[in-house]
Design a protein around this motif. Sequence first.
Motif, PDB file in Angstrom:
ATOM      1  N   UNK A 222       0.825  -1.204   0.000  1.00  0.00           N
ATOM      2  CA  UNK A 222       0.000   0.000   0.000  1.00  0.00           C
ATOM      3  C   UNK A 222       0.861   1.257   0.000  1.00  0.00           C
ATOM      4  N   UNK A 223       1.913   1.254   0.819  1.00  0.00           N
ATOM      5  CA  UNK A 223       2.815   2.412   0.894  1.00  0.00           C
ATOM      6  C   UNK A 223       3.525   2.627  -0.434  1.00  0.00           C
ATOM      7  N   UNK A 224       3.932   1.541  -1.075  1.00  0.00           N
ATOM      8  CA  UNK A 224       4.621   1.642  -2.358  1.00  0.00           C
ATOM      9  C   UNK A 224       3.726   2.328  -3.391  1.00  0.00           C
ATOM     10  N   UNK A 225       2.483   1.924  -3.452  1.00  0.00           N
ATOM     11  CA  UNK A 225       1.537   2.511  -4.406  1.00  0.00           C
ATOM     12  C   UNK A 225       1.269   3.971  -4.081  1.00  0.00           C
ATOM     13  N   UNK A 226       1.080   4.259  -2.791  1.00  0.00           N
ATOM     14  CA  UNK A 226       0.783   5.625  -2.380  1.00  0.00           C
ATOM     15  C   UNK A 226       1.930   6.582  -2.719  1.00  0.00           C
ATOM     16  N   UNK A 227       3.156   6.169  -2.435  1.00  0.00           N
ATOM     17  CA  UNK A 227       4.319   7.026  -2.705  1.00  0.00           C
ATOM     18  C   UNK A 227       4.504   7.239  -4.201  1.00  0.00           C
ATOM     19  N   UNK A 228       4.289   6.193  -4.966  1.00  0.00           N
ATOM     20  CA  UNK A 228       4.454   6.311  -6.416  1.00  0.00           C
ATOM     21  C   UNK A 228       3.415   7.262  -7.002  1.00  0.00           C
ATOM     22  N   UNK A 232       3.800  11.171  -9.016  1.00  0.00           N
ATOM     23  CA  UNK A 232       3.312  11.424 -10.372  1.00  0.00           C
ATOM     24  C   UNK A 232       2.258  12.522 -10.287  1.00  0.00           C
ATOM     25  N   UNK A 233       2.671  13.737 -10.528  1.00  0.00           N
ATOM     26  CA  UNK A 233       1.806  14.896 -10.285  1.00  0.00           C
ATOM     27  C   UNK A 233       0.757  15.110 -11.374  1.00  0.00           C
ATOM     28  N   UNK A 234       1.101  14.838 -12.612  1.00  0.00           N
ATOM     29  CA  UNK A 234       0.174  15.139 -13.702  1.00  0.00           C
ATOM     30  C   UNK A 234      -0.624  13.925 -14.185  1.00  0.00           C
ATOM     31  N   UNK A 235      -0.410  12.766 -13.565  1.00  0.00           N
ATOM     32  CA  UNK A 235      -1.129  11.535 -13.900  1.00  0.00           C
ATOM     33  C   UNK A 235      -0.889  11.031 -15.323  1.00  0.00           C
ATOM     34  N   UNK A 236       0.074  11.640 -16.018  1.00  0.00           N
ATOM     35  CA  UNK A 236       0.374  11.168 -17.367  1.00  0.00           C
ATOM     36  C   UNK A 236       1.058   9.798 -17.292  1.00  0.00           C
ATOM     37  N   UNK A 237       0.468   8.834 -17.959  1.00  0.00           N
ATOM     38  CA  UNK A 237       1.029   7.487 -17.965  1.00  0.00           C
ATOM     39  C   UNK A 237       0.783   6.706 -16.696  1.00  0.00           C
ATOM     40  N   UNK A 238      -0.041   7.242 -15.764  1.00  0.00           N
ATOM     41  CA  UNK A 238      -0.258   6.575 -14.476  1.00  0.00           C
ATOM     42  C   UNK A 238      -0.884   5.195 -14.657  1.00  0.00           C
ATOM     43  N   UNK A 239      -1.836   5.085 -15.556  1.00  0.00           N
ATOM     44  CA  UNK A 239      -2.520   3.805 -15.744  1.00  0.00           C
ATOM     45  C   UNK A 239      -1.549   2.706 -16.145  1.00  0.00           C
ATOM     46  N   UNK A 240      -0.692   2.973 -17.117  1.00  0.00           N
ATOM     47  CA  UNK A 240       0.251   1.953 -17.564  1.00  0.00           C
ATOM     48  C   UNK A 240       1.304   1.673 -16.508  1.00  0.00           C
ATOM     49  N   UNK A 241       1.720   2.705 -15.794  1.00  0.00           N
ATOM     50  CA  UNK A 241       2.696   2.515 -14.713  1.00  0.00           C
ATOM     51  C   UNK A 241       2.131   1.579 -13.657  1.00  0.00           C
ATOM     52  N   UNK A 242       0.867   1.776 -13.305  1.00  0.00           N
ATOM     53  CA  UNK A 242       0.239   0.945 -12.284  1.00  0.00           C
ATOM     54  C   UNK A 242       0.014  -0.482 -12.778  1.00  0.00           C
ATOM     55  N   UNK A 243      -0.301  -0.631 -14.054  1.00  0.00           N
ATOM     56  CA  UNK A 243      -0.447  -1.979 -14.604  1.00  0.00           C
ATOM     57  C   UNK A 243       0.882  -2.725 -14.567  1.00  0.00           C
ATOM     58  N   UNK A 244       1.944  -2.035 -14.991  1.00  0.00           N
ATOM     59  CA  UNK A 244       3.272  -2.656 -14.986  1.00  0.00           C
ATOM     60  C   UNK A 244       3.724  -2.989 -13.572  1.00  0.00           C
TER      61      UNK A 244
END
Length: 389
Positions: A222-228, A232-244
């Motif tokens: 949970x902490x790893x996801x929260x910090x990441x 990521x301030x602008x959410x660009x590419x967040x979806x793919x980053x989270x999938x990976x």
Amino acid sequence: MVYDNLVPNFFGILEDEKEIISQKTNNGIGIFEFFEGKNILVTGGTGFLAKALIEKMLRTTPKINKIYILIRAKDKGAAFNRLKSEIIESKLFKCLEEMHGEYYKPFILNKLIPVVGNIYEPNLGMDIITAQQIDLIIDSAANTTFDERYDLALDANVNGPYQLMMFAKKCKNLKLLMHYSTEREGLILEKPFSMGKSIKKEKITSISPFTNFPSLHVHNEMDLVSKLKNNITNNIGLEQIMKNLGVERAKLYGWQDTYTFTKAIGEMMINSMRNEISILIIRPSIIASSYKEPFPGWMQGFRTIDPLIFFYRKGNLPCLLGDPNGLVDLVPVYMVVNATMVAMAKHGNLQNLQLNIYHVASSSINPMLKIIFGRYYPSNMKYNMEKSL
């Protein structure tokens, strides 16, 4: 949707057993008596498996008092509309409707109570029912996308069980909490996942017991996801980053995909919080359409192996490539439902405050995919493939 006669009878070889939910005999475990008068809370009730379970309980144990169905909706009216369109008017319930005739709607509306809520929220987002009304909890809510974003998968499959356990602790009359989990590849023992353990750690330490390996803990993930996400301030590419990230973390600890990984973490959460709560975990393999109950061929949506069978039968799938010696573990949905009711009655009556795990699967006993490949591999396919190459 219903496939009717378009689905071949692949599950006939499974039909050696007698009807599991039958009239109680002198040495029975008392299934009907156990469910009689009970108030049941169901999460994921509009989903494939839970809907089949609800239908079976209403059809065979009509003396159940109430089944509260947690439904994501903006208000009570929207929740009732979902109950009506997705459950009451579902083709799955046609046998129940035939049984009750003109009294079907009064009967089912008296039994099924839609409750606005969300499995991810404190108190499950509910403000209608109190915990004191609940005798049994059936947890079928999950995010089943294999490559889901890691943050969303954790929220559904880990935070969901956490919130559910917090609610269960308030249920003073709770007899049992039943949680649907999942299986993974290879030999799987019917034992719980303990916090800090992982598949890879078990394999490595069994060979070299002094090998150091990172422990798997929920709060670390949970902490790893929260910090990441904070970085990521602008959410660009967040979806793919989270999938990976989900795939990376799963493989790090020995799982093949985000879904089975987060479901295992959810089991760890339940095991670590259970204390004085009797817990039952059912781990089905790949669930296929109904072979027998309530009628052959029922399936909600296009899922698992059924689309392959459907399109082959229709002539739209000319071939199916695969290892003829490979095994894929399939089980019809009604067998999972029957096993669930039997296990709930057994352990709900025992009240032993333990965590009990059952695998509902066929494995090498009924190798379904091997049968499909062996019987339905076109004779000219090898020639056509070589010609195209």
